[in-house]
Design a protein around this motif. Structure first.
Motif, PDB file in Angstrom:
ATOM      1  N   MET B   1       0.843  -1.207   0.000  1.00 60.50           N
ATOM      2  CA  MET B   1       0.000   0.000   0.000  1.00 60.50           C
ATOM      3  C   MET B   1       0.871   1.246   0.000  1.00 60.50           C
ATOM      4  SD  MET B   1      -3.484  -0.699   0.872  1.00 60.50           S
ATOM      5  CE  MET B   1      -4.364  -0.660   2.406  1.00 60.50           C
ATOM      6  N   ARG B   2       0.496   2.171  -0.831  1.00 58.13           N
ATOM      7  CA  ARG B   2       1.108   3.501  -0.749  1.00 58.13           C
ATOM      8  C   ARG B   2       0.045   4.511  -1.113  1.00 58.13           C
ATOM      9  NH1 ARG B   2       0.966   2.306  -6.268  1.00 58.13           N
ATOM     10  NH2 ARG B   2      -0.852   1.303  -5.384  1.00 58.13           N
ATOM     11  N   GLU B   3       0.325   5.737  -0.803  1.00 60.37           N
ATOM     12  CA  GLU B   3      -0.684   6.759  -1.005  1.00 60.37           C
ATOM     13  C   GLU B   3      -0.562   7.324  -2.422  1.00 60.37           C
ATOM     14  OE1 GLU B   3      -2.426   9.508   2.338  1.00 60.37           O
ATOM     15  OE2 GLU B   3      -0.791  10.551   1.334  1.00 60.37           O
ATOM     16  N   ILE B   4      -1.634   7.224  -3.180  1.00 58.88           N
ATOM     17  CA  ILE B   4      -1.665   7.834  -4.519  1.00 58.88           C
ATOM     18  C   ILE B   4      -3.019   8.533  -4.702  1.00 58.88           C
ATOM     19  CG2 ILE B   4      -0.020   6.252  -5.608  1.00 58.88           C
ATOM     20  CD1 ILE B   4      -2.399   4.720  -6.796  1.00 58.88           C
ATOM     21  N   THR B   5      -3.087   9.332  -5.750  1.00 58.97           N
ATOM     22  CA  THR B   5      -4.360  10.043  -5.986  1.00 58.97           C
ATOM     23  C   THR B   5      -5.388   9.124  -6.649  1.00 58.97           C
ATOM     24  OG1 THR B   5      -3.706  10.802  -8.184  1.00 58.97           O
ATOM     25  CG2 THR B   5      -3.175  12.260  -6.316  1.00 58.97           C
ATOM     26  N   PHE B   6      -6.620   9.567  -6.577  1.00 62.04           N
ATOM     27  CA  PHE B   6      -7.751   8.911  -7.247  1.00 62.04           C
ATOM     28  C   PHE B   6      -7.446   8.779  -8.744  1.00 62.04           C
ATOM     29  CE2 PHE B   6     -12.157   9.197  -8.983  1.00 62.04           C
ATOM     30  CZ  PHE B   6     -12.867   8.374  -8.122  1.00 62.04           C
ATOM     31  N   SER B   7      -6.931   9.852  -9.319  1.00 64.32           N
ATOM     32  CA  SER B   7      -6.586   9.865 -10.739  1.00 64.32           C
ATOM     33  C   SER B   7      -5.502   8.825 -11.042  1.00 64.32           C
ATOM     34  CB  SER B   7      -6.100  11.272 -11.088  1.00 64.32           C
ATOM     35  OG  SER B   7      -5.672  11.340 -12.409  1.00 64.32           O
ATOM     36  N   ALA B   8      -4.463   8.789 -10.222  1.00 59.16           N
ATOM     37  CA  ALA B   8      -3.375   7.828 -10.438  1.00 59.16           C
ATOM     38  C   ALA B   8      -3.863   6.394 -10.240  1.00 59.16           C
ATOM     39  CB  ALA B   8      -2.213   8.133  -9.486  1.00 59.16           C
ATOM     40  N   ALA B   9      -4.802   6.224  -9.330  1.00 66.22           N
ATOM     41  CA  ALA B   9      -5.337   4.878  -9.079  1.00 66.22           C
ATOM     42  C   ALA B   9      -6.090   4.358 -10.305  1.00 66.22           C
ATOM     43  CB  ALA B   9      -6.258   4.904  -7.853  1.00 66.22           C
ATOM     44  N   ILE B  10      -6.815   5.252 -10.941  1.00 67.22           N
ATOM     45  CA  ILE B  10      -7.548   4.859 -12.158  1.00 67.22           C
ATOM     46  C   ILE B  10      -6.560   4.534 -13.271  1.00 67.22           C
ATOM     47  CG2 ILE B  10      -9.068   5.755 -13.983  1.00 67.22           C
ATOM     48  CD1 ILE B  10     -10.489   7.342 -11.678  1.00 67.22           C
ATOM     49  N   ARG B  11      -5.547   5.388 -13.406  1.00 68.05           N
ATOM     50  CA  ARG B  11      -4.522   5.136 -14.429  1.00 68.05           C
ATOM     51  C   ARG B  11      -3.821   3.809 -14.157  1.00 68.05           C
ATOM     52  NH1 ARG B  11      -2.402   9.787 -14.620  1.00 68.05           N
ATOM     53  NH2 ARG B  11      -0.932   9.577 -12.923  1.00 68.05           N
ATOM     54  N   GLU B  12      -3.510   3.559 -12.894  1.00 68.57           N
ATOM     55  CA  GLU B  12      -2.819   2.318 -12.539  1.00 68.57           C
ATOM     56  C   GLU B  12      -3.664   1.090 -12.899  1.00 68.57           C
ATOM     57  OE1 GLU B  12      -0.032   2.418  -9.005  1.00 68.57           O
ATOM     58  OE2 GLU B  12      -1.657   1.153  -8.220  1.00 68.57           O
ATOM     59  N   ALA B  13      -4.973   1.181 -12.646  1.00 66.51           N
ATOM     60  CA  ALA B  13      -5.857   0.056 -13.001  1.00 66.51           C
ATOM     61  C   ALA B  13      -5.822  -0.177 -14.512  1.00 66.51           C
ATOM     62  CB  ALA B  13      -7.286   0.343 -12.539  1.00 66.51           C
ATOM     63  N   MET B  14      -5.907   0.893 -15.282  1.00 67.14           N
ATOM     64  CA  MET B  14      -5.905   0.747 -16.752  1.00 67.14           C
ATOM     65  C   MET B  14      -4.571   0.186 -17.238  1.00 67.14           C
ATOM     66  SD  MET B  14      -8.050   3.972 -18.309  1.00 67.14           S
ATOM     67  CE  MET B  14      -7.090   5.322 -17.635  1.00 67.14           C
ATOM     68  N   VAL B  15      -3.493   0.748 -16.729  1.00 64.83           N
ATOM     69  CA  VAL B  15      -2.158   0.335 -17.170  1.00 64.83           C
ATOM     70  C   VAL B  15      -1.916  -1.134 -16.833  1.00 64.83           C
ATOM     71  CG1 VAL B  15       0.303   0.636 -16.669  1.00 64.83           C
ATOM     72  CG2 VAL B  15      -1.130   2.639 -17.160  1.00 64.83           C
ATOM     73  N   GLU B  16      -2.243  -1.521 -15.617  1.00 62.33           N
ATOM     74  CA  GLU B  16      -2.015  -2.918 -15.223  1.00 62.33           C
ATOM     75  C   GLU B  16      -2.856  -3.879 -16.052  1.00 62.33           C
ATOM     76  OE1 GLU B  16      -0.881  -1.912 -10.558  1.00 62.33           O
ATOM     77  OE2 GLU B  16      -2.613  -3.188 -10.984  1.00 62.33           O
ATOM     78  N   GLU B  17      -4.112  -3.507 -16.311  1.00 63.88           N
ATOM     79  CA  GLU B  17      -4.971  -4.398 -17.092  1.00 63.88           C
ATOM     80  C   GLU B  17      -4.520  -4.448 -18.549  1.00 63.88           C
ATOM     81  OE1 GLU B  17      -7.433  -6.507 -15.651  1.00 63.88           O
ATOM     82  OE2 GLU B  17      -6.121  -5.748 -14.071  1.00 63.88           O
ATOM     83  N   MET B  18      -4.010  -3.340 -19.063  1.00 63.55           N
ATOM     84  CA  MET B  18      -3.519  -3.350 -20.454  1.00 63.55           C
ATOM     85  C   MET B  18      -2.232  -4.150 -20.581  1.00 63.55           C
ATOM     86  SD  MET B  18      -4.605   0.475 -21.789  1.00 63.55           S
ATOM     87  CE  MET B  18      -3.725   0.357 -23.336  1.00 63.55           C
ATOM     88  N   ARG B  19      -1.441  -4.165 -19.513  1.00 60.65           N
ATOM     89  CA  ARG B  19      -0.218  -4.988 -19.558  1.00 60.65           C
ATOM     90  C   ARG B  19      -0.545  -6.469 -19.500  1.00 60.65           C
ATOM     91  NH1 ARG B  19       3.086  -1.454 -15.128  1.00 60.65           N
ATOM     92  NH2 ARG B  19       3.649   0.274 -16.512  1.00 60.65           N
ATOM     93  N   TYR B 177     -10.420  13.585  -8.256  1.00 62.36           N
ATOM     94  CA  TYR B 177      -9.189  13.190  -8.959  1.00 62.36           C
ATOM     95  C   TYR B 177      -7.922  13.479  -8.155  1.00 62.36           C
ATOM     96  CZ  TYR B 177     -11.446  12.020 -13.418  1.00 62.36           C
ATOM     97  OH  TYR B 177     -12.190  11.427 -14.406  1.00 62.36           O
ATOM     98  N   ALA B 178      -7.906  14.571  -7.420  1.00 60.10           N
ATOM     99  CA  ALA B 178      -6.688  14.942  -6.691  1.00 60.10           C
ATOM    100  C   ALA B 178      -6.644  14.375  -5.276  1.00 60.10           C
ATOM    101  CB  ALA B 178      -6.575  16.466  -6.643  1.00 60.10           C
ATOM    102  N   VAL B 179      -7.720  13.705  -4.877  1.00 60.64           N
ATOM    103  CA  VAL B 179      -7.771  13.166  -3.515  1.00 60.64           C
ATOM    104  C   VAL B 179      -6.808  11.988  -3.383  1.00 60.64           C
ATOM    105  CG1 VAL B 179      -9.253  11.862  -1.925  1.00 60.64           C
ATOM    106  CG2 VAL B 179     -10.115  13.939  -3.048  1.00 60.64           C
ATOM    107  N   LYS B 180      -6.066  11.955  -2.286  1.00 56.88           N
ATOM    108  CA  LYS B 180      -5.108  10.861  -2.075  1.00 56.88           C
ATOM    109  C   LYS B 180      -5.641   9.827  -1.101  1.00 56.88           C
ATOM    110  CE  LYS B 180      -0.790  13.141  -3.177  1.00 56.88           C
ATOM    111  NZ  LYS B 180       0.487  13.646  -2.674  1.00 56.88           N
ATOM    112  N   GLY B 181      -5.146   8.609  -1.260  1.00 58.13           N
ATOM    113  CA  GLY B 181      -5.528   7.552  -0.333  1.00 58.13           C
ATOM    114  C   GLY B 181      -4.624   6.350  -0.521  1.00 58.13           C
TER     115      GLY B 181
END
Lengths: 332, 325
Positions: B1-19, B177-181
């Motif tokens: 776990m690390r703290e990232i933004t809502f926007s980055a979390a969405i990007r991470e989901a897309m990137v991981e699924e595309m990989r 989008y800018a909220v972190k968690g």
């Protein structure tokens, strides 16, 4: 003319004829069965338009796909649809193509590459572009052909899909069956141009007009279009000029026809014309033609018997197939 | 776990699924070179190229229709609609084609299509760029609706959507989008649909928040605690499917329910939740089910007007106080 016919494989010519007869007779039989009470829903018949439907479909390869329309029975049979499952679907039975959930307007068979008839004018066109996108992204030499009518080219969905397909050079054939009427209004009151194929130019691909009552002309135009599509040259718009002999739907009072128009088109009926050509060219004898026609009748007898014998769906079956995962029924 | 933004979390989901799956791709207006007008897909073009991170014309019908055609042809498209307000441009494709393709075909069509949509008021974006349109489509059977409120849920729900076989409308509130968690790094971390999250336990009143209103409900719960009112905060996370059990259990525990969303009050998602609770949990309730929502007015431009129309944490506090006070 003989030489021209001899240039085609005999099996293709026979199949073009057989499927046109099957489409015509399927429609007439479905209309009859609807009157007799077997079929509860709409029928938008394509009687008169058999050459465009069959010529286009037989120009496709097995892996190619189509999207169809509300007037789709010819496309489905053209692409290899089984009249038994079609008739059972029209009769709203569990054994129909859509298990009684779709009816005439929604018949689909993904194994045959039929991505669905459609109750919405132009609704299938963007879907065909998407299928073509999938083929293109995977590098598969497959084509998506979208059937639509003259009314559909005035819908936004056509224009957005045509632009996208032209832009990305997608392997799409935009196949317009121009039967001169959008529902009950003539094309002259719906579009400022006579040849709808001119619309392709604005999207960067060619448009061609073909005699929709000449099955070989349609076949040839679509072969050329699929050849372009398969070699990365992008879409083609093929406009087949045709005519429907019956109403927009069964029961349409047809107050909009011009005097003499029907007679003029029926004088160019695609089926007897092609039959005569096959006979004169010695491709099929009279006896062989009659055998094909009798075979079609037998196939339809079987289809109607299949539909009549099929069970109606249990009411609870309506819960099936809405979602892949219902989350324990929470989606309802 | 690390703290990232809502926007980055969405990007991470897309990137991981595309990989992990070549069938997954992204298309939409400005998603490539621009990186998405909200920056969500920034950098994805560089990794995946123009074939899989596709800039489209401004053509919502074609974007969603082609997404459907590709989904029925073996792909798993993620399509982005830049503003939820624009969904209606593609109204036919969403309601008549995407939602019903499986059913009409007798259950044969798989439709693994994820429609990512930005929603909500980002401030002075006015009436055509601020709406929360979930309920416009909730009346249409065949679709699923995700309304994440945290970075972890955004990532986990998006992965569930991409991996599933059903079409999903995935709503991303612009002000989240800018909220972190904290977000798990496990590439198989998914959040299943139909499971609400109890974010804070309480005994006096249940606050059901949707999307950004989850955060306002949590703030309201803090304020209520100072007054001695114990609020339970629940995030349904998906509206279809809706987790009846968790909502009913909480209603039974507190006897008082406030539902908060940024969508308009009339026939908004809260109306459906309130009706469900009235049908299934009325015997536990000590008072009316109260909705805190945008007024039934178009979203205005001028900040003071906009504030008048939108629901606030203070509105939740007042609603809860009137029930539990």
């Amino acid at each position: 003319m003989e030489k021209e016919l001899k240039a085609y494989p005999r099996e293709l010519l026979v199949e073009l004829f057989r499927r046109m007869v099957l489409v015509r007779e399927f429609e007439l039989r479905a209309i009859e069965e609807r009157r007799a009470g077997l079929i509860p829903g709409f029928i938008h018949s394509c009687v008169g338009q058999e050459a465009s439907a069959v010529g286009a479909c037989l120009a496709l390869e097995a892996g190619d796909v189509i999207t169809s329309t509300h007037r789709g029975h010819g496309h489905l049979i053209g692409k290899g649809g089984d009249p038994r499952y079609m008739m059972a679907e029209l009769a709203a039975r569990s054994t129909g193509y859509c298990r009684g959930r779709g009816g005439s307007l929604h018949i689909a068979d993904f194994d045959l590459g039929i991505l669905g008839a459609n109750g919405i004018v132009a609704g299938g066109i963007p879907i065909a572009a998407g299928a073509a996108l999938a083929f293109s992204m995977r590098g598969e030499p497959r084509v998506a052909l979208s059937f639509f009518g003259d009314g559909a080219v005035n819908e936004g969905a056509f224009h957005e899909a045509a632009n996208l397909a032209g832009l990305w050079k997608l392997p799409v054939v935009f196949f317009c069956e121009n039967n001169l009427y959008g529902e009950g209004t003539p094309q002259s009151k719906q579009a400022p141009v006579t040849d709808l194929a001119v619309r392709a130019e604005g999207y960067g691909f060619p448009g061609t007009v073909v005699d929709g009552q000449d099955v070989l002309a349609v076949y040839g135009a679509v072969r050329e279009a699929t050849g372009r599509a398969r070699t990365g040259q992008g879409p083609t718009f093929v406009e087949a000029k045709t005519y429907r002999y019956r109403g927009h739907y069964e029961g349409d009072p047809q107050v909009y026809r011009l005097p003499g128009e029907m007679e003029a088109w029926q004088a160019r009926d695609p089926i007897p014309a092609f039959r005569q050509r096959l006979l004169e060219a010695g491709i099929l004898t009279e006896a062989a033609l009659k055998e094909i026609e009798a075979g079609v009748q037998a196939e339809l007898e079987e289809a109607v018997a299949f539909a009549k014998a099929a069970p109606v769906p249990e009411p609870q079956e309506a819960l099936q197939g809405v979602y892949a995962d219902t989350h324990g029924g929470l989606v309802f | 776990m690390r703290e990232i933004t809502f926007s980055a979390a969405i990007r991470e989901a897309m990137v991981e699924e595309m990989r992990r799956d070549p069938a997954v791709f992204l298309m939409g207006e400005d998603v490539g070179t621009f990186g998405g007008v909200w920056g969500v897909s920034a950098g994805m073009l560089e990794e995946f190229g123009e074939e899989r991170v596709r800039d489209t014309p401004i053509s919502e019908i074609a974007i969603i229709g082609a997404g459907l055609g590709a989904a029925m042809s073996g792909m798993r498209p993620i399509v982005e609609i830049m503003f939820g307000d624009f969904l209606m441009c593609a109204g036919d494709q969403i309601t008549n084609q995407v939602a019903k393709a499986r059913f009409m075909s007798g259950g044969k069509a798989d439709v693994p299509l994820t429609i990512r949509v930005t929603s909500g008021a980002p401030g002075s974006a006015a009436a055509q760029h601020s709406q929360s349109p979930e309920a416009w489509f909730m009346n249409v059977p065949g679709l699923k609706f995700a309304v994440p409120a945290s970075p972890a849920d955004a990532k986990g729900l998006l992965k569930s959507a991409i991996r599933g076989e059903d079409p999903v409308l995935f709503f991303e509130h612009k002000m989240l989008y800018a909220v972190k968690g904290l977000v798990p790094e496990d590439i198989d971390f998914v959040v299943p649909f139909g499971q609400a999250a109890v974010l804070r336990e309480g005994s006096d009143v249940t606050l059901i928040g949707i999307g950004i209103m989850v955060r306002k409900a949590l703030a309201a719960a803090d304020a209520l605690a100072e007054e001695g009112i114990s609020a339970e905060v629940i995030d349904p996370r998906t509206l279809v499917p809706l987790d009846h059990e968790t909502l009913i259990r909480s209603a039974a525990k507190t006897g008082r329910v406030v539902i908060a969303h940024e969508a308009h009050r009339r026939a908004g998602p809260g109306a459906e939740i309130a009706a469900m609770l009235a049908e299934e949990a009325i015997e536990y309730l000590d008072g009316p089910i109260v909705r805190v929502a945008a007024r039934n007015l178009p979203l205005p431009y001028s900040p003071g007007l906009e504030e008048f129309v939108l629901p606030s944490a203070q509105d939740i506090v007042q609603a809860a106080r009137s029930l539990a006070g």
